[in-house]
Design a protein around this motif. Structure first.
Motif, short mmCIF file in Angstrom:
data_model
loop_
_atom_site.label_atom_id
_atom_site.label_comp_id
_atom_site.label_asym_id
_atom_site.label_seq_id
_atom_site.Cartn_x
_atom_site.Cartn_y
_atom_site.Cartn_z
N PRO A 217 0.81 -1.22 0.00
CA PRO A 217 0.00 0.00 0.00
C PRO A 217 0.84 1.27 0.00
O PRO A 217 0.49 2.26 -0.66
CB PRO A 217 -0.82 -0.13 1.28
CG PRO A 217 -0.94 -1.61 1.49
CD PRO A 217 0.36 -2.18 1.04
N ARG A 218 1.95 1.25 0.73
CA ARG A 218 2.79 2.46 0.77
C ARG A 218 3.38 2.77 -0.60
O ARG A 218 3.34 3.92 -1.06
CB ARG A 218 3.92 2.27 1.79
CG ARG A 218 4.80 3.51 1.99
CD ARG A 218 5.92 3.22 2.96
NE ARG A 218 6.92 2.36 2.37
CZ ARG A 218 7.94 2.81 1.64
NH1 ARG A 218 8.07 4.10 1.40
NH2 ARG A 218 8.83 1.97 1.14
N LEU A 219 3.91 1.74 -1.27
CA LEU A 219 4.50 1.97 -2.59
C LEU A 219 3.43 2.27 -3.64
O LEU A 219 3.67 3.02 -4.58
CB LEU A 219 5.32 0.76 -3.01
CG LEU A 219 6.59 0.49 -2.19
CD1 LEU A 219 7.35 -0.69 -2.76
CD2 LEU A 219 7.48 1.73 -2.15
N GLU A 220 2.23 1.70 -3.47
CA GLU A 220 1.13 2.02 -4.39
C GLU A 220 0.76 3.49 -4.28
O GLU A 220 0.53 4.17 -5.30
CB GLU A 220 -0.09 1.16 -4.07
CG GLU A 220 0.01 -0.27 -4.59
CD GLU A 220 -1.25 -1.05 -4.29
OE1 GLU A 220 -1.97 -0.69 -3.33
OE2 GLU A 220 -1.53 -2.03 -5.00
N ALA A 221 0.68 4.00 -3.04
CA ALA A 221 0.35 5.41 -2.84
C ALA A 221 1.42 6.31 -3.45
O ALA A 221 1.12 7.34 -4.08
CB ALA A 221 0.19 5.71 -1.35
N LEU A 222 2.68 5.90 -3.29
CA LEU A 222 3.77 6.69 -3.88
C LEU A 222 3.69 6.68 -5.40
O LEU A 222 3.88 7.70 -6.05
CB LEU A 222 5.11 6.12 -3.41
CG LEU A 222 6.37 6.81 -3.95
CD1 LEU A 222 6.38 8.28 -3.55
CD2 LEU A 222 7.62 6.11 -3.44
N ALA A 223 3.39 5.51 -5.97
CA ALA A 223 3.27 5.41 -7.43
C ALA A 223 2.13 6.27 -7.94
O ALA A 223 2.26 6.93 -8.98
CB ALA A 223 3.08 3.95 -7.84
N ARG A 224 1.00 6.26 -7.22
CA ARG A 224 -0.13 7.11 -7.64
C ARG A 224 0.24 8.59 -7.59
O ARG A 224 -0.11 9.37 -8.47
CB ARG A 224 -1.35 6.84 -6.76
CG ARG A 224 -2.08 5.56 -7.10
CD ARG A 224 -3.45 5.54 -6.45
NE ARG A 224 -3.37 5.64 -5.00
CZ ARG A 224 -3.28 4.59 -4.19
NH1 ARG A 224 -3.26 3.36 -4.70
NH2 ARG A 224 -3.23 4.75 -2.88
N ALA A 225 0.96 8.97 -6.54
CA ALA A 225 1.35 10.37 -6.41
C ALA A 225 2.27 10.79 -7.55
O ALA A 225 2.19 11.91 -8.06
CB ALA A 225 2.05 10.59 -5.07
N LEU A 226 3.14 9.87 -7.97
CA LEU A 226 4.07 10.18 -9.05
C LEU A 226 3.39 10.25 -10.40
O LEU A 226 3.83 10.97 -11.29
CB LEU A 226 5.19 9.15 -9.09
CG LEU A 226 6.19 9.18 -7.93
CD1 LEU A 226 7.15 8.02 -8.03
CD2 LEU A 226 6.95 10.50 -7.90
N THR A 227 2.30 9.47 -10.56
CA THR A 227 1.64 9.43 -11.87
C THR A 227 0.52 10.44 -12.01
O THR A 227 -0.02 10.61 -13.10
CB THR A 227 1.07 8.02 -12.12
OG1 THR A 227 0.20 7.66 -11.04
CG2 THR A 227 2.18 7.00 -12.22
N GLU A 228 0.14 11.13 -10.91
CA GLU A 228 -0.91 12.14 -11.00
C GLU A 228 -0.31 13.44 -11.52
O GLU A 228 0.58 14.01 -10.90
CB GLU A 228 -1.56 12.38 -9.64
CG GLU A 228 -2.42 11.21 -9.17
CD GLU A 228 -3.00 11.46 -7.79
OE1 GLU A 228 -2.65 12.51 -7.20
OE2 GLU A 228 -3.79 10.63 -7.31
#
Length: 346
Positions: A217-228
């Protein structure tokens, strides 16, 4: 133009099949082909049954066995066996085409099997299922086999590569069309194979060449933040960030200049102390002991102040540079090799 006799066409197809399919690690399949080339259908049937029963066939080998089982059964007018083999083949690979130009007694049941799979929506589907995650970790991975109308699946072989470890294999039973495996980590590369009772590969998700990747979940949130992407309408926010960045960068320059001044004071005091003349006995002359102590103290204190100011200037420059980037109308996104930044920098 005359047509070749069906038996000759069938024989030529068998001769060319190994070239089209490539070599196989299953010796019984090779023996079956040799029997077919010699038109010894009974021996070919037994060899194909042995090839099918041999544990561990890969998916391509399994498809070859099923096709030849259907072909031989059809040539022997064993319609039920031909239908079973072709239906299994079509369930596993609806897009599969016969390797060769066969007689109608072979082609007809083959296309009937493909039509049955299409009408019944009977294609075997092997898919990923939601992973179980808690906190910063992935706890388990799961897959599911849907539309397994022939009940072929028995187990799943998982290929796992937690970050920092080597590839490992773990087999789990297929229960209620699902299978799972316990794991632990924040980033796991993996792929899985659906196996039948002889350990033959029916289907797979991912592959050794293109594995799947599961994130915590932590890395998923980071990936979403980077792709937004940054909203280009937030021009006021961009302008404010840019204004703050200029102020901080200016302060960094000023602080760095002050640090340079104190560094110069330290070096000057140290040089004056080191350049003081000495007599033949090596004793410093020309300045008093009090003056020497004062010069040494000034060199040390100025150097300490310079170091502090340089540190403050560096930190201020980093913050200012970050705000400058954030204040630009750019988009930040994740890429396989890292992070990419796009947009225009004024």
């Amino acid at each position: 133009m005359s047509r070749l006799p069906p038996l000759l066409v069938f024989t030529l197809a068998l001769l060319l099949a190994p070239v089209a399919w490539g070599q196989t690690p299953n010796p019984d399949l090779s023996r079956a082909r040799e029997s077919l080339e010699a038109l010894r259908y009974s021996e070919a049937t037994k060899a194909l049954e042995a090839a099918r029963a041999r544990p561990g066939n890969d998916r391509e080998t399994l498809l070859q066995i099923l096709e030849l089982q259907g072909v031989v059964a059809a040539m022997l007018n064993q319609s039920a066996k031909a239908r079973t083999a072709f239906q299994t083949l079509a369930v596993l690979a609806p897009e599969h085409q016969l390797t060769g130009d066969y007689a109608p007694r072979v082609v007809t049941p083959f296309f009937e099997a493909k039509g049955w799979v299409a009408d019944q929506n009977a294609e075997l589907r092997f898919e990923t299922a939601p992973a179980e995650k808690t906190g910063h970790n992935i706890e388990s991975l799961a897959v599911q086999a849907t539309s397994d109308v022939l009940k072929l699946g028995r187990s799943v072989r998982f290929h796992l590569h937690p970050e920092g470890n080597t590839w490992t294999e773990q087999e789990s039973p297929l229960v209620g069309g699902q299978a799972s495996v316990e794991v632990k980590g924040e980033r796991i590369r993996w792929w899985a194979e659906l196996l039948d009772e002889q350990q033959a590969v029916l289907a797979q998700v991912g592959s050794a060449e293109a594995p799947l990747t599961e994130l915590s979940p932590r890395l998923e949130a980071l990936a979403r933040a980077l792709t937004e992407p940054v909203n280009p309408e937030d021009s006021g926010s961009h302008s404010s960030l840019r204004t703050a960045s200029y102020a901080l960068l200016g302060a960094a320059v000023g602080t760095g200049a002050a640090g340079g001044y104190f560094g110069w004071r330290s070096r000057s005091a140290r040089k004056e102390l080191e350049d003081a003349p000495v007599n033949e006995q090596g004793v410093t002359v020309g300045i008093t002991q009090r003056e020497a102590v004062a010069l040494d103290e000034r060199a040390r204190s100025s150097a300490k102040v310079a170091n502090i100011l340089f540190g403050v200037a560096g930190a201020t420059a980093i913050v200012g540079g970050t705000l400058w980037v954030l204040g630009a109308p750019v988009t930040v996104s994740a890429a396989p090799t890292g992070v990419t930044v796009g947009g225009e920098f004024p």
